[in-house]
Design an enzyme around this catalytic site. Structure first.
Site, PDB file in Angstrom:
ATOM      1  N   ASP A 150      34.232  16.805  -4.217  1.00 23.43           N
ATOM      2  CA  ASP A 150      33.773  18.172  -4.502  1.00 23.43           C
ATOM      3  C   ASP A 150      35.042  19.107  -4.399  1.00 23.43           C
ATOM      4  OD1 ASP A 150      31.345  18.106  -5.164  1.00 23.43           O
ATOM      5  OD2 ASP A 150      30.557  19.043  -2.898  1.00 23.43           O
ATOM      6  N   LYS A 200      32.657  21.694  -8.873  1.00 25.17           N
ATOM      7  CA  LYS A 200      31.493  22.656  -9.133  1.00 25.17           C
ATOM      8  C   LYS A 200      32.053  23.796  -8.917  1.00 25.17           C
ATOM      9  CE  LYS A 200      27.911  19.676  -7.334  1.00 25.17           C
ATOM     10  NZ  LYS A 200      27.023  19.765  -6.451  1.00 25.17           N
ATOM     11  N   MET A 205      27.932  31.326   0.185  1.00 26.00           N
ATOM     12  CA  MET A 205      27.845  31.599  -1.234  1.00 26.00           C
ATOM     13  C   MET A 205      27.291  32.845  -1.618  1.00 26.00           C
ATOM     14  SD  MET A 205      26.153  27.850  -2.415  1.00 26.00           S
ATOM     15  CE  MET A 205      24.989  27.600  -1.036  1.00 26.00           C
TER      16      MET A 205
HETATM   17  N1  SAH Z   1      28.557  21.911   2.835  1.00 27.62           N
HETATM   18  C1  SAH Z   1      29.199  23.058   3.150  1.00 27.62           C
HETATM   19  C2  SAH Z   1      28.850  24.379   2.232  1.00 27.62           C
HETATM   20  C3  SAH Z   1      28.658  24.190   0.822  1.00 27.62           C
HETATM   21  S1  SAH Z   1      28.119  25.714   0.215  1.00 27.62           S
HETATM   22  C4  SAH Z   1      29.582  23.286   4.470  1.00 27.62           C
HETATM   23  O1  SAH Z   1      28.716  22.766   5.271  1.00 27.62           O
HETATM   24  O2  SAH Z   1      30.442  24.029   4.777  1.00 27.62           O
HETATM   25  C5  SAH Z   1      29.787  26.601  -0.175  1.00 27.62           C
HETATM   26  C6  SAH Z   1      29.919  27.685   0.734  1.00 27.62           C
HETATM   27  O3  SAH Z   1      30.540  27.297   1.816  1.00 27.62           O
HETATM   28  C7  SAH Z   1      30.929  28.572   0.355  1.00 27.62           C
HETATM   29  O4  SAH Z   1      30.506  29.272  -0.744  1.00 27.62           O
HETATM   30  C8  SAH Z   1      31.277  29.333   1.478  1.00 27.62           C
HETATM   31  O5  SAH Z   1      30.217  30.101   1.905  1.00 27.62           O
HETATM   32  C9  SAH Z   1      31.315  28.210   2.490  1.00 27.62           C
HETATM   33  N2  SAH Z   1      32.562  27.603   2.798  1.00 27.62           N
HETATM   34  C10 SAH Z   1      32.941  26.446   2.674  1.00 27.62           C
HETATM   35  N3  SAH Z   1      34.314  26.114   3.117  1.00 27.62           N
HETATM   36  C11 SAH Z   1      34.647  27.237   3.709  1.00 27.62           C
HETATM   37  C12 SAH Z   1      35.841  27.683   4.079  1.00 27.62           C
HETATM   38  N4  SAH Z   1      36.992  27.055   4.293  1.00 27.62           N
HETATM   39  N5  SAH Z   1      35.891  29.078   4.525  1.00 27.62           N
HETATM   40  C13 SAH Z   1      35.050  30.155   4.256  1.00 27.62           C
HETATM   41  N6  SAH Z   1      33.722  29.485   3.684  1.00 27.62           N
HETATM   42  C14 SAH Z   1      33.641  28.303   3.274  1.00 27.62           C
END
Ligand code: SAH
Length: 558
Positions: free
Chosen positions: A339, A361, A476
């Site tokens: 991803d 994505k 998100m």
């Molecule tokens: N599965 C992922 C989330 C996926 S949805 C998890 O458990 O972290 C994607 C969202 O995750 C982004 O829009 C943001 O809100 C958050 N996100 C993922 N990585 C991030 C990071 N390094 N810093 C801040 N937000 C993050």
């Protein structure tokens, strides 16, 4: 005193009749000693008796627990993979059968002494000081096994007065027999004893003899002699009995620190986390018969089998927040489907030749559809590859991980789930804010901001969340946080509720800002606030390790 737990001596097998006879003589010698009440020996392939007969005989005499000793000098493919796999099959054949696995024989002072005796016999009175020794091991694709031979060579040299001892290998590793002989010749050697580091006669010791003679024939001024193999002898019997006693005490003392199956050694990183793969030695059968199964290594390293898909959480971004298990499976992968938020640095450190499929994505941009991703996973798995689906954070937190697991299951493809560190908890934490705190917040709700309040497909009860007192974490939500804040305020959340934004959590460019709930809509329009970011809403935000009071507008640190 006679020990009642029987000894099962396991040999690999050889096409050499002399080698089989020496093995049989050793088993008989150990039996005659009477130190262990019941002794059997068997081979896992090529030679008789087969292991299964030896186990059958012990089970037939009522034994349910045995010491299985791999008759190998060093831990390599046979000791780590082939023999445990053969024993696993015997346990299926005889339910309830248990075994303690003994450790390899060498290096051991007794064996060093036997080697020195074999060399002395070849010297036949000639002096050690004028003699160079070429100690020749089997050679392996396992660097640790080759290192053991090198250690044995050095130990042989220490204190024995040879001019020098150099290690070499007859197969699969360098230096070869001719090149180690050439090296010694150039060092000024006039007399060389080639000492095979082998238990018994076989195809490879024969080859050592042939190559040494050939070298000698090409260099008439040089005195090249070849020593006998270790062979059936009392010292070897003593050592086998020592290993039996040690296994019974549960005292295995294997050195796993330099095992290529657990530690990434330079040039061998592809082995980490893999089960032992089939391997071929020159004296293995030409068709590789019996080598088509995958061997279970004695270590309990996680394994990804060909045809399986591992759905792996990569953590929030820095390469070292993936789990140890996730990292091992990544090292084992043939294909990685990644991803956009999967830790990018990990992809640059895959084994050469690993196929990386970018399933990026981009929010609301062009994307590989979920169906196409599912099809990709299934197709690679069906082609017999080890597939890792690498995701950001945890695969089951807004990661569609379970959709992929279900799609694989529907296609008959096995999956393995490896959880990850989710940004929902890690991003606040990395910014100094706990999502719960005693006496402050006893609940945390993780909400997707993908669909704004009022959207017909939304499943979120914003009014209930507005009434709640705990922590809200929005993922998100960069585009929707203003509307979400307005909805929460409309349903009664206090305007002064503190809000934290964390962008690129864990990355060098991690950026955070704090404000009030009634200010976050304005804050979110700033260029600094862009994905990936999480919003944390609730009293825990006031506990930020950096306790600068939130100013009227916005406090930011970049
Ligand atoms: N599965 C992922 C989330 C996926 S949805 C998890 O458990 O972290 C994607 C969202 O995750 C982004 O829009 C943001 O809100 C958050 N996100 C993922 N990585 C991030 C990071 N390094 N810093 C801040 N937000 C993050």
């Amino acid at each position: 005193m006679t020990d009642r737990t029987p000894l099962l001596i396991v040999g690999h097998g050889t096409r050499s009749a002399a080698g089989v006879a020496q093995f049989g003589a050793l088993v008989e010698r150990i039996r005659r000693r009477g130190a262990v009440a019941d002794v059997e020996g068997g081979f896992i392939e090529l030679s008789r008796p087969p292991l299964t007969d030896a186990v059958g005989a012990l089970v037939g005499r009522g034994h349910r627990s045995v010491v299985a000793l791999p008759l190998v000098l060093a831990a390599a493919g046979h000791g780590k993979g082939d023999i445990p796999a053969a024993l696993a099959r015997e346990r299926q054949r005889h339910p309830g059968l248990r075994y303690a696995y003994g450790r390899p024989l060498g290096p051991h002072p007794r064996l060093q002494e036997v080697l020195a005796e074999r060399i002395d016999a070849a010297l036949d009175g000639a002096d050690r000081a004028g003699t160079w020794v070429a100690l020749i091991g089997r050679g392996s694709t396992d660097p640790d096994a080759n290192a053991e031979v090198t250690k044995v060579a050095r130990l042989l040299w220490e204190g024995r007065g040879y001019a020098g001892v150099e290690p070499g290998f007859i197969s699969l590793a360098e230096p070869s027999v001719p090149s180690v002989l050439e090296r010694l010749r150039r060092l000024g050697a006039r007399r060389i004893v080639v000492a095979p580091y082998f238990l018994f006669a076989g195809v490879l010791p024969d080859r050592i003899l042939a190559q040494s003679r050939e070298f000698a024939a090409d260099h008439p001024g040089l005195d090249v002699r070849v020593a006998e193999v270790i062979g059936d002898c009392d010292d070897l019997a003593d050592l086998v009995l020592e290993r039996h006693a040690e296994a019974l005490r549960g005292d295995i003392r294997m050195n796993c620190d330099t095992c290529a199956y657990r530690v990434a050694l330079p040039g061998f990183a592809d082995k980490v986390g893999r089960p032992q793969t089939p391997h071929h030695h020159p004296d293995d059968p030409a068709d590789g018969h019996g080598h088509h199964h995958h061997h279970q290594h004695h270590h309990d390293a996680p394994a990804l089998r060909p045809g399986q898909v591992a759905v792996v959480g990569g953590g929030p971004g820095p390469d070292d927040l993936i789990t140890v298990r996730g990292r091992a499976l990544l090292d084992a992968a043939d294909v990685v489907v990644a991803d956009r938020l999967a830790p990018a640095g990990l992809l640059r450190r895959l084994r050469p030749g690993v196929l990386v499929v970018d399933a990026a994505k981009v929010p609301r941009g062009p994307s590989m559809s979920q169906d196409a991703i599912n099809d990709t996973l299934v197709a690679h798995a069906r082609a017999g590859r080890r597939v890792v689906r690498l995701k950001g954070g945890d695969p089951y937190v807004f990661g569609r991980g379970h959709e992929e697991v279900l799609a694989c299951a529907a296609a008959g493809v096995e999956t393995v789930l490896v959880p990850g560190v989710s940004s929902a908890v890690a991003a606040p934490g990395l910014a100094g804010v706990p999502v719960t705190h005693r006496g402050v917040a006893h609940e945390v709700t993780v909400v997707s901001g993908h669909l704004p309040p009022g959207h017909p497909d939304s499943l979120v009860d914003w009014a209930a969340l507005a009434r709640a007192r705990g922590t809200l974490v929005l993922l998100m939500a960069v585009d929707t946080v203003g509307r979400i804040a307005a909805e929460l305020l409309a349903h009664g959340r206090a305007a002064a509720t503190p809000v934290l934004v964390v962008r690129d959590a864990g990355h060098p460019g991690q950026w955070t800002a704090r404000c009030r709930l009634d200010e976050v809509g304005a804050l979110a329009t700033r260029d600094d606030v862009r994905p990936p970011a999480v919003f944390v809403i609730g009293p825990v935000v006031a506990l930020a390790a950096d306790t600068t009071p939130a100013p009227a507008a916005v406090s930011a640190q970049g």
